[in-house]
Design a protein around this motif. Structure first.
Motif, PDB file in Angstrom:
ATOM      1  N   LYS A  33      39.879  55.181  43.984  1.00  0.00           N
ATOM      2  CA  LYS A  33      40.219  54.103  44.919  1.00  0.00           C
ATOM      3  C   LYS A  33      40.074  52.715  44.441  1.00  0.00           C
ATOM      4  CE  LYS A  33      37.501  56.150  48.350  1.00  0.00           C
ATOM      5  NZ  LYS A  33      36.880  56.505  49.684  1.00  0.00           N
ATOM      6  N   PRO A  34      40.615  51.826  44.781  1.00  0.00           N
ATOM      7  CA  PRO A  34      41.852  51.922  45.636  1.00  0.00           C
ATOM      8  C   PRO A  34      43.245  52.189  45.266  1.00  0.00           C
ATOM      9  CG  PRO A  34      41.598  49.545  45.033  1.00  0.00           C
ATOM     10  CD  PRO A  34      40.448  50.366  44.367  1.00  0.00           C
TER      11      PRO A  34
ATOM     12  N   TYR B 159      45.276  55.160  46.475  1.00  0.00           N
ATOM     13  CA  TYR B 159      46.081  55.047  47.695  1.00  0.00           C
ATOM     14  C   TYR B 159      47.482  54.389  47.322  1.00  0.00           C
ATOM     15  CZ  TYR B 159      41.696  55.371  50.374  1.00  0.00           C
ATOM     16  OH  TYR B 159      40.613  55.732  50.860  1.00  0.00           O
TER      17      TYR B 159
END
Lengths: 448, 168
Positions: free
Chosen positions: A331-332, A335
């Protein structure tokens, strides 16, 4: 072939009137949109840039080891967007594809404006933009010339050549239409278009040389466009950084550029046809063909992504594994990575079905999604490689500053502003090529 | 005083037939059209030369020479040792030459076009706006007053919708 002829219910005169009307009849909505774009450009781009020049690069998120951040993401993104306009126009011209005729002019303009936007990002990225002339070859007292072994120097020449050639290609193909506009307008417009049309009269000799020269331009543009994004990829691939030093980068970038550029054309054409009421000229057939192209490019792009992951996995070096895990599972970035796969690999599969290719809402959503994904792709390439070099003590997370985000938004306003000005100052649909599409009138009542 | 006559035609084949007749009668003709009709003209009046290709070739050769000279010349004039690497490196030289080859090719092709079409030219020349909209034009210039009726007759015989007279 009947389906290929997209404009056979129009008359020659109607084409002249319709195209010139797009330039001379302007509603309030246009001025409001132009005002927003100009304000956005000044507020989001120019003001933060002036502040950045005054205070220095310290106000950005760029720092050791993240010397390349969102500015170069934008540079690659806009260069990529530029790739389909002129390239697609040239390929479709050489292959004599009829559906090119209504859309190529604005696609070529898109190329010029996006190359210009990209080129300005080089200046934004420079700490001292006033020293830009150091990239030009000139004898100087420092006794130091350019180092042509740097890929950044390849970039200067490739982009300059591409921008020059694209402008020539755009202007040259517009000369007969500028003459058509000259003949229909009055006042200051008449004077401007008289100069721009160069005295074109449409003689057999002028058409003959125009066609011959245009064919050469088209032939020159194709290898040039391919080389430009290959060279942009070498800015990264010729380094020794994990995640960047990959032999597949040149084809990966070229495919990605054509992919994002084609998606850009779809988005732009949808807005353009609606705003200027050009549904007679830019038909569902155009979107059908363009979406089919997006589907093919999506498959190619996805294949290269899979190859990139598998070769890294197969190499099984700690640096490669670390880059892949960081990009795909941490993450991030994870995503973003999986959003990119959704928008660029999964969503375009809708275009397998013809009904979706001819549905303008689906085409709009998917094409915007593709460009969101392509921006993310460039962002991930830069921000998951430089901050994660071989030695962990060098690791550092890159977070773009407000100034960088603002300038990014400003670049979209700048592009919109240029395109809005273009549609009022230039014949955005090719008059003479649409007439060719209608057919040449013969006395036997047939059109050839 | 010499005159210029422009006949306007609705159909391209009518104009080409009239052009054929007038050319055989010894008149110097110029055709106007709102769309490219090079293929139809070549079918009717014979193939035309393509000298632009020599400009494109000359541009490419000049561009290759320029790119090679710039890259190698820079390395020779301003020596920049880089840890035992060759001063004259093949890869960047080829890359630079590739870009300048195309750039010069484009520029010389453009110059060739401007030279052969004699553009830009903002002087007033015989022209009828309809030929940029929906008519095909056939112009015969430098014709004496006594020949004007013959030219007009031929144009009308082949279906000219209008014949415009202009003084040279």
């Amino acid at each position: 072939m009947a389906e290929e002829n997209t404009n056979n219910e129009l008359t020659y005169k109607e084409v002249n009137v319709d195209v010139v009307n797009t330039m001379t009849k302007t509603g309030l909505g246009y001025y409001v949109l132009l005002g927003c774009a100009v304000s956005g450009f000044l507020g989001f781009w120019i003001v933060p840039w002036i502040i950045q020049i005054y205070y220095g690069q310290g106000i950005t998120g760029l720092n050791t080891p993240n010397f390349w951040g969102i500015y170069l993401t934008n540079f690659v993104f806009w260069i990529g967007i530029s790739h389909s306009g002129t390239l697609l126009s040239a390929i479709l011209f050489i292959t004599k594809t009829p559906w090119r005729r209504s859309i190529y002019r604005s696609a070529e303009a898109m190329t010029f404006f996006s190359v210009l936007t990209a080129a300005i990002f080089i200046f934004v990225h420079m700490g001292r933009p006033w020293n830009f002339y150091w990239t030009m070859p000139y004898p100087n007292t420092r006794q130091l010339w350019l180092n042509f072994q740097s890929p950044l120097m390849f970039d200067v020449f490739a982009i300059s050549a591409y921008m020059t050639s694209s402008v020539i290609f755009l202007y040259f193909g517009s000369i007969p239409d500028l003459a058509a506009v000259r003949d229909r307008v009055t006042g200051w417009r008449k004077e401007v278009y008289t100069v721009l049309a160069l005295g074109w009269r449409g003689t057999d000799s002028e058409w003959h040389w125009l066609y011959k020269a245009y064919t050469f331009f088209a032939v020159f543009i194709i290898p040039l466009a391919v080389s430009v994004h290959s060279i942009v990829s070498w800015d990264f691939a010729l380094s020794k950084v994990p995640g960047l030093s990959k032999t597949i980068f040149a084809p990966y970038f070229v495919v990605g550029a054509i992919y994002s550029g084609s998606a850009g054309i779809v988005t732009l054409m949808l807005a353009f046809r609606k705003a200027l009421k050009l549904e007679k000229y830019i038909t569902l057939l155009h979107f059908d063909k363009l979406c089919l192209l997006l589907l093919v490019m999506s498959l190619l792009w996805s294949y290269i992504n899979v190859v990139e992951v598998f070769t890294g996995w197969y190499a099984n070096t700690s640096a490669e594994n670390e880059t892949l895990i960081f990009r795909m599972l941490t993450k991030p970035y994870a995503y973003m990575y999986w959003l990119m796969i959704l928008t660029n690999t999964v969503m375009p599969l809708l275009f397998i079905y013809k009904g979706f290719r001819r549905n303008i809402y689906i085409a709009l959503i998917v094409s915007v999604g593709i460009n969101v994904g392509m921006w993310i792709e460039r962002y991930l390439i830069l921000t998951t490689s430089l901050p994660r070099k071989f030695l962990p003590y060098m690791w550092h997370e890159y977070i773009p500053s407000l100034a960088e985000i603002s300038v990014t938004l400003g670049s979209f306003c700048f592009f919109t502003m240029l395109f809005l000005l273009f549609i009022k100052l230039w014949p955005s649909v090719s008059i003479y090529e649409v007439k060719e599409d209608i057919g040449i009138p013969f006395s036997s009542n047939k059109r050839k | 005083m010499d005159r210029t006559v422009i006949g306007l035609f609705q159909y391209v084949d009518n104009m080409l037939d009239a052009a054929h007749r007038l050319k055989n009668a010894g008149y110097k003709i110029t055709m106007f059209s709102p769309v490219p009709i090079g293929h139809e003209i070549e079918e009717s009046l014979g193939e035309r030369p393509n000298y632009i290709k020599w400009f494109a070739l000359a541009g490419c050769l000049a561009g290759t020479g320029f790119g090679v000279l710039l890259t190698l010349g820079t390395a020779a004039m301003y020596v920049l040792p880089r840890g035992g690497r060759p001063l004259f490196s093949v890869t960047p030289t080829l890359l630079m030459a590739y870009e300048t080859t195309i750039l010069f090719g484009v520029i010389l092709t453009l110059l060739g076009f401007l030279l052969f079409t004699r553009l830009p030219s903002w002087k007033t020349k015989p022209y009828v706006e309809a030929v940029n909209i929906d008519s095909f034009g056939l112009m015969v210039d430098n014709i004496g007053k006594n020949k004007r009726a013959e030219v007009e007759g031929i144009m009308k015989e082949f279906g000219a919708t209008e014949v415009v007279n202009k003084l040279d």
